[in-house]
Design a protein around this motif. Structure first.
Motif, PDB file in Angstrom:
ATOM      1  N   ALA A 116       0.831  -1.197   0.000  1.00 57.08           N
ATOM      2  CA  ALA A 116       0.000   0.000   0.000  1.00 57.08           C
ATOM      3  C   ALA A 116       0.869   1.252   0.000  1.00 57.08           C
ATOM      4  CB  ALA A 116      -0.926   0.000   1.214  1.00 57.08           C
ATOM      5  N   VAL A 128       0.403   3.088  -3.462  1.00 57.36           N
ATOM      6  CA  VAL A 128      -0.624   4.127  -3.319  1.00 57.36           C
ATOM      7  C   VAL A 128       0.005   5.478  -3.006  1.00 57.36           C
ATOM      8  CG1 VAL A 128      -2.635   4.874  -1.993  1.00 57.36           C
ATOM      9  CG2 VAL A 128      -2.377   2.465  -2.609  1.00 57.36           C
ATOM     10  N   THR A 141      -6.069  -1.241  -7.408  1.00 55.73           N
ATOM     11  CA  THR A 141      -5.065  -0.235  -7.778  1.00 55.73           C
ATOM     12  C   THR A 141      -3.986  -0.840  -8.667  1.00 55.73           C
ATOM     13  OG1 THR A 141      -5.439   0.969  -5.707  1.00 55.73           O
ATOM     14  CG2 THR A 141      -3.371   1.396  -6.867  1.00 55.73           C
ATOM     15  N   ASP A 156      -7.056   7.901  -1.307  1.00 54.75           N
ATOM     16  CA  ASP A 156      -5.735   8.011  -1.912  1.00 54.75           C
ATOM     17  C   ASP A 156      -5.602   7.072  -3.107  1.00 54.75           C
ATOM     18  OD1 ASP A 156      -3.434   9.480  -1.905  1.00 54.75           O
ATOM     19  OD2 ASP A 156      -2.337   8.189  -0.522  1.00 54.75           O
ATOM     20  N   SER A 157      -6.213   5.901  -3.007  1.00 57.08           N
ATOM     21  CA  SER A 157      -6.207   4.967  -4.134  1.00 57.08           C
ATOM     22  C   SER A 157      -7.006   5.525  -5.307  1.00 57.08           C
ATOM     23  CB  SER A 157      -6.789   3.614  -3.702  1.00 57.08           C
ATOM     24  OG  SER A 157      -6.004   3.016  -2.700  1.00 57.08           O
TER      25      SER A 157
END
Length: 727
Positions: free
Chosen positions: A154, A158, A565, A660-661
């Protein structure tokens, strides 16, 4: 494939589809009469077979585009500690044992409060399109990144904001999950010399298996398996002898002693080489897990028990059930948890397992297949809860504050709920399994043991029901313990990844001081909550237990978000729906549940409303159940406050990760360019191994041509025949 074999394949899969459809039709359409539990088994197995054959195959070929010519991190980074190419049968056993914990056993039992139909549908549909997909896709992407943890992926993919939120959320949720699972083990083994002895013996057996397969007879998996399973069966039988011998006192341990033993074992499982203890013990445990569940399924087919539970109960709409508060949506999905979708699985799939896979094509068997097996466990669990008398089910699973502590009070309380069971029937049920009482035996595990004992005693003799009941309790402890040891090692990986962002040496898995320090921190964290929960019945991990389901599903949202993502960043926008749809569903379910648990005005549901209710009672000098005195009342207030704050914080951190993704998704979609990822460069593999548990005809032909046995992989420069092309 020849025309004849293609025709045969079409006929077989058409028959499987029709059989599954008939089972689903019976479940959905038959009303006002009881149906056999066999229909649930048939619907589940038929659905799993179709999903594995077609949907999982589609994902690995079209969406992920696996490549067996690419070396996995187990091959490239082999260090005899964490990275180790492991026979796919042993690894399947390790992975299944690691992911299959308390969730598929107790979650469906509790969800039976809503009826057998909603839970069964979600267990089967949820695993096919969400749970198994998440496990397999996370395993693939972690493997392509040298086995990086979920939180580290992540952060890398991200960004620092969403990544930091994910790292904090994932690690804190991990500690809660491990402590809850360990508490279930302690409760199952406390004062049980049979269980303690049998489970303790699996440790030296596993050490012997690891040494035998590594040093004495390298690669002899089937030979080692035969020896290990034989010793395991002997340990189980010997446990019964110990319970009736003078050794019983030696193996009768208090909860506090068990906590210390679990912490020591968790530390050793985290720091020893993976081949020495963790992998062989999990592999060994899998034989017992799958063996018992298969026997249970056979027992259901033989005894043909009918479902006494309703398809959908009145509690599904009212939300006023005695087992847990809340309506069918969203809480049946939260309660079932691991049987359909589990964020904890993503931690294993980005922890120990990706560091041990031989070939990329094996992720279909290990990632998707193991999760289907866990879902089948959940189906068996909801059947066990639904074949027992509803009056007994609610007398066992409703808290003491509702049913009291006697068979008389329980009978009256159950009658007020609309179900009938007499005090004599309640006592007879307890006597049949050599228990003093079954009233208010909450948590799901005792109910599952009752259901299992009914099936087994129906198949093998009613005089053995007490034996099967206590065997089932021991089985549940073994089932869950393998999740604790693998989870501790994964927690160590996560902590090393996180601290490695600050100080590089501690992030190296081969650096022993960092390995020991991070392992000690992880076991110390969950061990602390576990010990305080054991010594303070209303504190410690009991304080965090209500967060278990929500935290687990929020973790799944993070995992599915990372999957989506990465698919988008790799230029596979057209396939993003594979993880995007289950992500959307999970986000709606978990955030709705979080909102209700934090802000509901019902004190049985909302944490802060419960806090206000108990604080008001304290101010008035009153004591409310489950508290028995003012100290307990104050503890409930503290528990509710902590639960509410943590539930809100977890939800906020997951929302940060999602936003944020979404920024990354928008950036990629607008630029229409494939952006940079942290996938490691291609390195050609020198290993060969079959894709699934059973080699295909092409794979057998290749092994014969190379004079290779099926007990291990082979070093060869020749391209394997049929690799990655399993049907």
């Amino acid at each position: 494939m020849t025309k004849k074999s293609r025709t045969r394949s079409i006929a077989i899969w058409t028959a499987v589809a029709l059989a599954g459809a008939v089972c689903w039709g019976v479940i959905a359409l038959v009303r006002d009469e009881q149906i056999s539990a066999v229909w649930l088994l048939g619907a589940a197995v038929g659905s799993y077979a179709i999903a594995y054959r077609f949907y999982a195959r589609f994902i690995v070929r079209k969406v992920l585009e696996i490549d067996d010519k690419r070396a996995t991190p187990a091959e490239r980074l082999d260090n005899d500690m964490d990275f180790q190419p492991t026979d796919r049968r042993v690894l399947f056993g390790h992975h299944f044992a690691a992911i299959a914990g308390a969730g598929p056993l107790v979650g469906p039992v509790l969800a039976a409060q809503m009826g057998y139909l909603p839970g069964t549908i979600w267990i089967v549909v949820g695993v096919i399109f969400a749970g198994a997909v998440q496990d397999m896709v996370i395993l693939f992407f972690s493997m392509r990144r040298d086995g990086k943890s979920l939180g580290q992926m992540a952060r890398d993919e991200v960004g620092p904001v969403g990544g930091a939120a994910a790292l904090i959320a994932v690690f804190s949720i991990m500690i809660i999950l491990l402590a809850v699972l360990a508490l279930v083990v302690v409760n199952a083994l406390a004062q049980s010399p049979w269980g303690v002895f049998s489970i303790a013996m699996t440790i030296p057996i596993a050490l012997f298996m690891g040494f035998y397969m590594r040093v004495i007879r390298p690669g002899r998996v089937l030979e080692t398996t035969a020896i290990g399973v034989g010793l395991l069966l002997l340990a189980i039988v010997a446990g019964g002898w110990v319970e009736d011998s003078s050794w019983a006192d030696t193996f009768t341990l208090s909860p506090e002693t068990l906590v210390i033993c679990l912490v020591i074992y968790g530390f050793l499982a985290s720091v020893l080489p993976v081949w020495a203890l963790l992998a062989p013990r999990d592999y060994l445990s899998t034989f017992m897990k799958i063996g018992v569940i298969v026997l249970l399924a056979i027992g259901i087919v033989v005894t043909l028990p009918v479902l006494d539970n309703e398809p959908v109960t009145k509690f599904a709409s009212s939300g006023e059930g005695p087992v847990f508060a809340g309506a069918l949506f969203p809480f049946v999905f939260i309660t079932i948890a691991c049987g359909a979708l589990s964020g904890f699985h993503a931690l294993i799939a980005s922890g120990t397992t990706p560091k041990m896979v031989q070939k990329e094509s094996q992720i279909r068997t290990i990632g998707y297949g193991a999760m289907l097996m866990e879902s089948f466990v959940a189906v068996c669990a909801i059947i066990c809860a639904s074949i027992i008398d509803p009056g007994l089910y609610y007398a066992m699973n409703a808290p003491a504050g509702v049913v009291g502590d006697s068979v008389q009070s329980a009978s009256q309380a159950v009658g007020e709920l609309g179900f009938a069971i007499s005090p004599s029937e309640l006592q007879a049920a307890a006597d049949s399994v050599d228990e003093e009482s079954l009233v208010a035996r909450t948590g799901g595990a005792p109910t599952l043991a009752i259901g299992m004992s009914q099936v087994f005693s129906g198949a093998f003799g009613s005089s053995l029901q007490a034996f099967f009941y206590h065997f089932a309790i021991m089985f549940e402890a073994l089932f869950i313990l393998t999740t604790v040891d693998a989870g501790t090692r994964v927690g160590r990986f996560m902590l090393q990844d996180t601290l490695g962002n600050i100080w590089k040496p501690i992030g190296r898995v081969s650096w022993k001081p960092g390995l020991y320090l991070t392992s000690a921190i992880v076991v110390g964290a969950w061990g602390y909550f576990l010990y305080t929960g054991v010594t303070n019945p209303l504190g410690g991990i009991n304080q965090l237990f209500p967060l278990f389901g929500i935290a687990n599903q929020l973790l799944a949202a993070v995992a599915l978000c990372i999957c989506t993502t990465l698919l988008i960043k790799h230029g596979k926008v057209k396939w993003a729906w594979v993880t995007g749809i289950p992500l959307a569903w999970d986000v709606v379910v978990t955030l709705t549940a979080s909102y209700q648990k934090v802000l509901s005005s019902n004190p049985k549901l909302g944490f802060f409303e419960q806090r206000s209710t108990f604080q008001a009672a304290i101010d008035d000098g009153k004591v409310l159940p489950p508290a028995k005195n003012m100290d307990d009342m104050q503890q409930v207030v503290t528990n509710s406050t902590v639960d509410g704050v943590l539930a809100a914080l977890f939800a906020i951190m997951v929302i940060v990760v999602l936003l944020d993704s979404a920024r990354i998704w928008w950036k990629v979609l607008v630029s229409k360019k494939q952006v940079e990822t942290t996938e490691v460069p291609f390195v050609e593999s020198k290993l060969w191994a079959p894709s699934g548990l059973i080699p295909t005809a092409e794979e057998r032909a290749y092994m014969a041509d190379q004079h290779t046995e099926d007990d291990g992989s082979v070093d060869t420069d020749r391209e394997p025949v049929g690799s990655g092309s399993r049907e």
